[in-house]
Design an enzyme around this catalytic site. Structure first.
Site, mmCIF file in Angstrom:
data_model
loop_
_atom_site.group_PDB
_atom_site.id
_atom_site.type_symbol
_atom_site.label_atom_id
_atom_site.label_comp_id
_atom_site.label_asym_id
_atom_site.label_seq_id
_atom_site.Cartn_x
_atom_site.Cartn_y
_atom_site.Cartn_z
ATOM 1 N N CYS A 88 -13.781 -6.409 -6.434
ATOM 2 C CA CYS A 88 -14.543 -5.484 -7.269
ATOM 3 C C CYS A 88 -13.795 -5.180 -8.568
ATOM 4 O O CYS A 88 -14.194 -4.284 -9.316
ATOM 5 C CB CYS A 88 -14.859 -4.191 -6.518
ATOM 6 S SG CYS A 88 -13.405 -3.269 -5.981
ATOM 7 N N GLU B 106 -9.107 -2.743 9.434
ATOM 8 C CA GLU B 106 -9.548 -1.729 8.468
ATOM 9 C C GLU B 106 -8.764 -0.452 8.727
ATOM 10 O O GLU B 106 -8.525 -0.077 9.874
ATOM 11 C CB GLU B 106 -11.056 -1.483 8.638
ATOM 12 C CG GLU B 106 -11.611 -0.258 7.958
ATOM 13 C CD GLU B 106 -11.461 -0.305 6.449
ATOM 14 O OE1 GLU B 106 -11.028 0.721 5.879
ATOM 15 O OE2 GLU B 106 -11.772 -1.349 5.847
ATOM 16 N N CYS C 156 -32.970 10.326 -11.721
ATOM 17 C CA CYS C 156 -31.939 9.304 -11.867
ATOM 18 C C CYS C 156 -32.587 7.937 -11.700
ATOM 19 O O CYS C 156 -33.311 7.696 -10.734
ATOM 20 C CB CYS C 156 -30.833 9.496 -10.833
ATOM 21 S SG CYS C 156 -29.595 8.171 -10.871
#
Length: 454
Positions: free
Chosen positions: A410, A335, A163
């Site tokens: 993101c 969180e 990879c």
């Protein structure tokens, strides 16, 4: 008006650009066709796979005239492997496409005619940049193997020899586990009929520390020799932590409770001069070098002077909050993952940072209590998942009336939607936004945005 194309029809199309998500954008008399495996500048023959009122989707079956932006992909598994989408697209063209995707989202969804967009920050390394990879086991004539799902397929795994997103060490560890599985005559799990045993392998590397954590995921039951697996992995001196997790559900997940087979519970990584302990299920940006650049950019946008109260929402293991803490009065992190919060508290102690506190809870539900405990925020930092901030989170964040919000995103489409709502309902203005290429050869793009309250 009916769509000018039909399913299974083959068309010759010229691809103009890349849409967010990675498909090429072509137009047939003004009608948009999203073309999988089409690159900007290509002329392709494409088979229509889906037709809707507003657009169609197609698969490029032949490149009639290749784009000047096409390059040779170095990976032997490309394009069959679903891990990379754009190894055959020149890197400067990848950057241009990602920059335009952020601009387009802010214009089209955010309603900002001229977004304050700064030049995209290129990746430091175009290959071998990931510090974490999750492999799936698959059955082959030679026994179990490890790899990634084939592009566009959930039910087929492609065996991987090398990879190009991980390191030589990561490749060697994966191949050693493959040889161990074959020697032990273990069976790969079959997602179709839910038979077999070996499901996933997770390899996490501390790129700045050289420490490695390995996690094996299996179906129910202990059908392997623990000591044999540990012996194989301990041949790599970098391996410091070996875990085993059991997944008894059909879902392909690795975020599971683990049993420590050998070594330390966690490994350490260094980011921005700070030490971070990383357990199997803790979130850490998967490109270490670019995470440091991302957090430095967030710090620049924050503009702290030393007297501010900072809320760090979706704080993970505390990476952003702890990098900001030396320039703030206090940092308060929230969180949902209790394991990540435990890591964040540990990381604060590890670095001798006493002005940061972290709490477990759903962000939207925790803000009222946090305000009572910490007082009004001068700065809010958010780093939400791909879905962005929920409507409830936006409302409750808006009511805090913080002078500045630093939004680490993101997903440019959800960033744009959140920016629009924060502007329309809560008086925020998008002052700066800079895309960051964390993941070359993939459709993903991060952004750091600064919103100020007018």
């Amino acid at each position: 008006m009916a769509a000018p194309v039909a399913k299974d029809e083959e068309l010759e199309l010229h691809v103009d650009s890349l849409a967010f998500g990675g498909n090429g954008v072509a137009r047939l008399n003004g009608f948009v066709v999203f073309v999988r495996r089409g690159l900007p500048g290509d002329t392709v023959r494409a088979r229509v796979t889906k037709v809707k009122r507003s657009h169609a989707e197609a698969l490029a079956v032949e490149v009639v005239e290749p784009s000047a932006k096409r390059v040779d992909a170095p990976c032997a598994h490309y394009p069959a492997c679903g891990g990379c989408r754009f190894q055959d697209l020149a890197y400067d063209a990848q950057l241009e496409a990602k920059q335009e995707q952020v601009r387009d989202a802010l214009r089209r969804i955010g309603g900002i005619a001229e977004p304050p967009l700064e030049p995209i920050l290129p990746a430091e390394s175009r290959f071998f940049y990931r510090n974490k990879l999750e492999y799936s086991f698959t059955a082959t004539p030679d026994g179990p193997a490890l790899g990634f799902h084939r592009a566009g397929r959930w039910d087929e795994v492609l065996e991987i020899e090398k990879c190009w997103l991980t390191t030589d060490l990561g490749n060697a560890i994966r191949n050693a586990v493959r040889q161990w599985a074959r020697a032990e005559r273990l069976e790969a799990y079959d997602q179709a009929d839910q038979s077999g045993y070996l499901r996933h392998l997770v390899v996490r590397e501390g790129r700045n520390t050289g420490q490695v954590l390995v996690q094996l995921v299996t179906a129910a039951g202990e059908r392997f020799d623990r000591e044999e697996l540990v012996e194989v992995l301990r041949r790599f001196p970098e391996v410091r932590s070996i875990h085993w997790a059991v997944n008894e559900t059909p879902a392909e997940v690795t975020n599971l409770p683990t049993t420590l087979l050998w070594g330390d519970e966690a490994i350490e990584e260094m980011l921005g001069g700070l030490r971070f302990r990383v357990r199997p299920n803790a979130f850490l940006q998967t490109n270490t070098a670019m995470a440091e650049r991302l957090y430095a950019l967030a710090g620049e946008f924050a503009g702290l002077t030393g007297g501010e109260t900072v809320y760090d929402l979706y704080c993970g293991i505390g990476t952003i909050g702890l990098t900001l803490a030396p320039r703030a009065l206090t940092v308060w992190g929230v969180e949902v993952s209790e394991e990540s919060v435990a890591c964040a508290l540990e990381n604060a102690d590890l670095n001798g940072i006493s002005n940061a506190a972290f709490f477990a809870g759903e962000t939207a539900d925790a803000l009222a209590e946090l305000r009572e405990r910490a007082g009004d925020p001068d700065l809010i930092v958010v780093d939400p998942p791909r879905a962005g901030l929920s409507n409830k989170a936006v409302r409750r964040l808006g009511r805090l009336q913080a002078p500045r919000i630093v939004y680490v995103s993101c997903n440019p489409t959800t960033l744009a939607g959140n920016v629009k709502e924060l502007a329309a309902s809560w008086g925020y203005e998008l002052e700066r936004v800079r895309p960051v290429d964390m993941f070359p050869h993939t459709p993903h793009v991060e952004s750091v945005a600064l919103l100020t309250r007018t």
